[in-house]
Design an enzyme around this catalytic site. Structure first.
Site, PDB file in Angstrom:
ATOM      1  N   TRP A 193     -46.395  -8.353 -10.039  1.00 37.54           N
ATOM      2  CA  TRP A 193     -47.338  -7.281 -10.495  1.00 37.54           C
ATOM      3  C   TRP A 193     -46.455  -6.135 -11.791  1.00 37.54           C
ATOM      4  O   TRP A 193     -47.728  -5.939 -11.533  1.00 37.54           O
ATOM      5  CB  TRP A 193     -47.907  -7.357  -9.234  1.00 37.54           C
ATOM      6  CG  TRP A 193     -47.555  -6.384  -7.971  1.00 37.54           C
ATOM      7  CD1 TRP A 193     -46.869  -7.851  -6.566  1.00 37.54           C
ATOM      8  CD2 TRP A 193     -46.437  -5.555  -7.794  1.00 37.54           C
ATOM      9  NE1 TRP A 193     -46.298  -7.738  -6.299  1.00 37.54           N
ATOM     10  CE2 TRP A 193     -45.586  -5.670  -6.377  1.00 37.54           C
ATOM     11  CE3 TRP A 193     -46.567  -4.506  -8.368  1.00 37.54           C
ATOM     12  CZ2 TRP A 193     -45.382  -4.662  -6.057  1.00 37.54           C
ATOM     13  CZ3 TRP A 193     -45.548  -3.355  -8.264  1.00 37.54           C
ATOM     14  CH2 TRP A 193     -45.048  -3.365  -6.668  1.00 37.54           C
ATOM     15  N   ASN A 194     -45.691  -5.901 -11.184  1.00 36.72           N
ATOM     16  CA  ASN A 194     -45.425  -4.682 -11.643  1.00 36.72           C
ATOM     17  C   ASN A 194     -45.053  -4.185 -12.423  1.00 36.72           C
ATOM     18  O   ASN A 194     -45.512  -2.157 -13.540  1.00 36.72           O
ATOM     19  CB  ASN A 194     -43.866  -4.078 -10.737  1.00 36.72           C
ATOM     20  CG  ASN A 194     -42.868  -5.002 -11.332  1.00 36.72           C
ATOM     21  OD1 ASN A 194     -42.756  -6.388 -11.571  1.00 36.72           O
ATOM     22  ND2 ASN A 194     -41.407  -4.337 -11.591  1.00 36.72           N
TER      23      ASN A 194
ATOM     24  N   HIS B 100     -49.660 -15.623 -12.663  1.00 34.56           N
ATOM     25  CA  HIS B 100     -49.563 -14.425 -12.234  1.00 34.56           C
ATOM     26  C   HIS B 100     -49.175 -14.040 -10.563  1.00 34.56           C
ATOM     27  O   HIS B 100     -49.436 -14.578  -9.638  1.00 34.56           O
ATOM     28  CB  HIS B 100     -50.126 -13.532 -12.760  1.00 34.56           C
ATOM     29  CG  HIS B 100     -49.728 -12.262 -13.152  1.00 34.56           C
ATOM     30  ND1 HIS B 100     -48.547 -11.468 -12.832  1.00 34.56           N
ATOM     31  CD2 HIS B 100     -49.693 -11.384 -14.041  1.00 34.56           C
ATOM     32  CE1 HIS B 100     -48.013 -10.668 -13.806  1.00 34.56           C
ATOM     33  NE2 HIS B 100     -48.907 -10.740 -14.363  1.00 34.56           N
TER      34      HIS B 100
ATOM     35  N   GLY C  28     -39.227 -11.873  -9.601  1.00 32.02           N
ATOM     36  CA  GLY C  28     -39.940 -11.206  -8.167  1.00 32.02           C
ATOM     37  C   GLY C  28     -38.521 -11.302  -7.292  1.00 32.02           C
ATOM     38  O   GLY C  28     -38.351 -10.998  -7.796  1.00 32.02           O
ATOM     39  N   SER C  29     -39.173 -11.660  -6.599  1.00 30.05           N
ATOM     40  CA  SER C  29     -38.374 -11.305  -5.009  1.00 30.05           C
ATOM     41  C   SER C  29     -37.005 -12.274  -4.709  1.00 30.05           C
ATOM     42  O   SER C  29     -37.516 -13.377  -5.107  1.00 30.05           O
ATOM     43  CB  SER C  29     -38.748 -11.086  -3.843  1.00 30.05           C
ATOM     44  OG  SER C  29     -39.395 -12.481  -3.153  1.00 30.05           O
TER      45      SER C  29
ATOM     46  N   GLU D 107     -35.164 -13.264 -12.197  1.00 31.40           N
ATOM     47  CA  GLU D 107     -34.833 -12.194 -12.068  1.00 31.40           C
ATOM     48  C   GLU D 107     -35.553 -11.219 -10.975  1.00 31.40           C
ATOM     49  O   GLU D 107     -35.817 -11.676 -11.104  1.00 31.40           O
ATOM     50  CB  GLU D 107     -35.314 -11.370 -13.503  1.00 31.40           C
ATOM     51  CG  GLU D 107     -35.186  -9.968 -13.782  1.00 31.40           C
ATOM     52  CD  GLU D 107     -36.186  -8.640 -13.368  1.00 31.40           C
ATOM     53  OE1 GLU D 107     -35.445  -8.633 -12.333  1.00 31.40           O
ATOM     54  OE2 GLU D 107     -36.658  -8.892 -13.879  1.00 31.40           O
TER      55      GLU D 107
ATOM     56  N   GLU E 124     -33.672  -3.266  -1.145  1.00 25.62           N
ATOM     57  CA  GLU E 124     -34.508  -2.010  -1.809  1.00 25.62           C
ATOM     58  C   GLU E 124     -35.506  -2.061  -1.619  1.00 25.62           C
ATOM     59  O   GLU E 124     -36.054  -2.640  -0.448  1.00 25.62           O
ATOM     60  CB  GLU E 124     -34.280  -3.554  -3.245  1.00 25.62           C
ATOM     61  CG  GLU E 124     -35.301  -3.127  -4.327  1.00 25.62           C
ATOM     62  CD  GLU E 124     -35.894  -3.963  -5.290  1.00 25.62           C
ATOM     63  OE1 GLU E 124     -36.259  -3.916  -6.323  1.00 25.62           O
ATOM     64  OE2 GLU E 124     -35.723  -5.575  -4.483  1.00 25.62           O
TER      65      GLU E 124
END
Length: 457
Positions: free
Chosen positions: A132-133, A157, A208-209, A230, A361
């Site tokens: 979402w960022n 998404h 994502g995570s 990524e 993070e």
């Protein structure tokens, strides 16, 4: 009830709910995408696909303010930063429209076996799982190179930005792409796993995570599908004793507060040479403390909300746990009371390797500050991380900066600049930050059949 809903994080108001796609809709989408892959659209001349990208870039430019406003309302990005995201999206589409044909030209390989070359062909339907960022940019990084190459994409998404997802798909169709070239699916993680397992799907791209990346990579590996990941980052911002401190502070503040700190390549660990540490910390603290929190659509706001109540609550727990484990709060450290998902700009110091924060993070406006005595100590601290996505080095001695950049174990390093992105530059990391590259010539070849052809001499 569908989990896909738009909630304005500046005031927690529900904007709209979006229905999920059921099994029949997903099956139909996959059939259409696979059929498109086997058609002349995917396997024929490249120019029709490039014309769609050119039209898409023009459409994005013409509707930039609308797109930016929707993103800011849906996930809290400052309006100026949303405009910047929209602009880079049109740049990416235009880059591949203008350069993909050249990049995909057959490449000769001198060989004693005869005349040899490598051709680049699409491999089939891809699944993209995106966060979402950066609700448009993340999609464009997958769409543009794969549309040019000929790979249809099924996109899941994040469930908090359905308006951006829906609008992006409509723009792609309006630009002239046929049905199946890019399909937005409001689906569950279980439905994603089923798609990856299907023989018609040939690859999966995820941003994502670390947790999501591990799950997708496991499923892709199980079914022998190509994947790119990524994931997170814990990027360093190394300031040496000969740096331009004023500029380093200015960009350091931007790099920590941009998108409310919710950027995988944001500066998160500030590693300062001991000779300039006190001065940098004073200026940095003052600048962070001066941030103006407020409505992301207000041009005077310099720090918007986190993307959701869940994101805010995770950050609250992380900071509290870090302090409980011995970290020192220099400034901030609290969620802002009242409506919206706001969190104070925060600086943590005194973080030791036994503190869980050392390897985590922080996805929010929280900076970790470390002080070192020399370049080797800076390198050692930078590399003592589970992540390796980006980073920056600040020094007036470019040769010194080059040495540090080469020694830091990460996918990208910027000297005298915060991390940035551009269509012509590869994007990606190492370690738990993932693998593979997006953008540039490398990105378009990730999901290409790099086919060797040899004519015996």
């Amino acid at each position: 009830m569908s989990s896909y809903q738009s909630i304005n994080p500046a005031n927690n108001q529900l904007l709209k709910r979006w229905p999920s796609h059921d099994a029949d809709a997903v099956s139909h989408a996959l059939e259409v995408a696979d059929r498109l892959f086997h058609s002349a659209w995917s396997k024929g001349e490249i120019q029709p696909r490039l014309q769609v990208l050119k039209k898409l870039a023009d459409l994005i430019d013409s509707r930039a303010e609308e797109l930016a406003t929707i993103a800011s309302k849906e996930m809290g990005k400052l309006i100026g930063q949303s405009r910047g995201e929209v602009k880079i999206c049109s740049q990416i589409a235009r880059y591949y429209a203008e350069n993909a044909e050249r990049i995909l030209q057959p490449e000769a390989y001198p060989s004693a076996l005869g005349e040899a070359w490598v051709e680049y062909h699409p491999i089939g339907v891809l699944v993209a799982v995106e966060p979402w960022n950066f609700p448009y940019y993340q999609l464009m990084r997958v769409l543009a190179p794969n549309l040019a190459l000929g790979n249809p994409v099924l996109a899941k998404h994040a469930n908090i930005v359905p308006h951006c997802a829906d609008l992006f798909e409509k723009l792609v169709r309006e630009a002239g792409a046929p049905e199946g070239a890019w399909t937005n699916l409001f689906i569950s993680n279980e439905q994603v796993a089923d798609l990856i397992a299907d023989d018609r799907v040939q690859g999966v791209a995820l941003t994502g995570s670390e947790r999501a990346g591990s799950a997708v990579a496991e499923q892709a590996g199980k079914h022998l599908k190509k994947s790119t990941l990524e994931l997170g980052g814990n990027d360093v911002f190394v300031v040496l004793d000969d740096a331009d401190l004023d500029e380093a502070v200015r960009q350091g503040v931007q790099a920590r507060l941009s998108n409310c700190g919710q950027v995988c390549t944001a500066a998160k660990r500030f590693i300062l040479h001991e000779k300039i540490a006190d001065q940098f910390i004073r200026q940095f603290s003052d600048a962070l403390s001066a941030a103006t929190l407020g409505d992301p659509l207000d041009e005077n706001t310099t720090l918007g909300p986190l993307s959701s109540a869940d994101a805010r609550d995770r950050l609250v727990k992380q900071v509290d746990d870090a302090v409980a484990s011995g970290a020192k709060l220099l400034i901030g450290g609290k969620a802002v009371e009242g409506e919206g998902c706001f969190y104070q700009p925060t600086i943590l110091t005194g973080i030791t390797p036994d503190n869980p924060a050392y390897y985590q993070e922080f996805f929010g406006p929280v900076a970790q500050v470390y002080v070192v005595g020399d370049d080797q100590a800076a390198i050692a601290l930078a590399n003592d991380s589970h992540y390796g996505l980006g980073g920056s080095v600040w020094t007036r001695d470019i040769a010194r900066g080059r040495q540090l950049a080469s020694a830091i174990e990460t996918g990208m390093v910027f000297i005298n600049s915060q991390s940035d992105t551009s269509a012509e530059l590869p994007f990606g990391g190492v370690k738990r930050s993932g693998y593979g590259r997006e953008l540039s010539d490398l990105g378009i070849k990730e999901f290409a059949n790099q086919k060797l052809v040899v004519v015996a001499g």
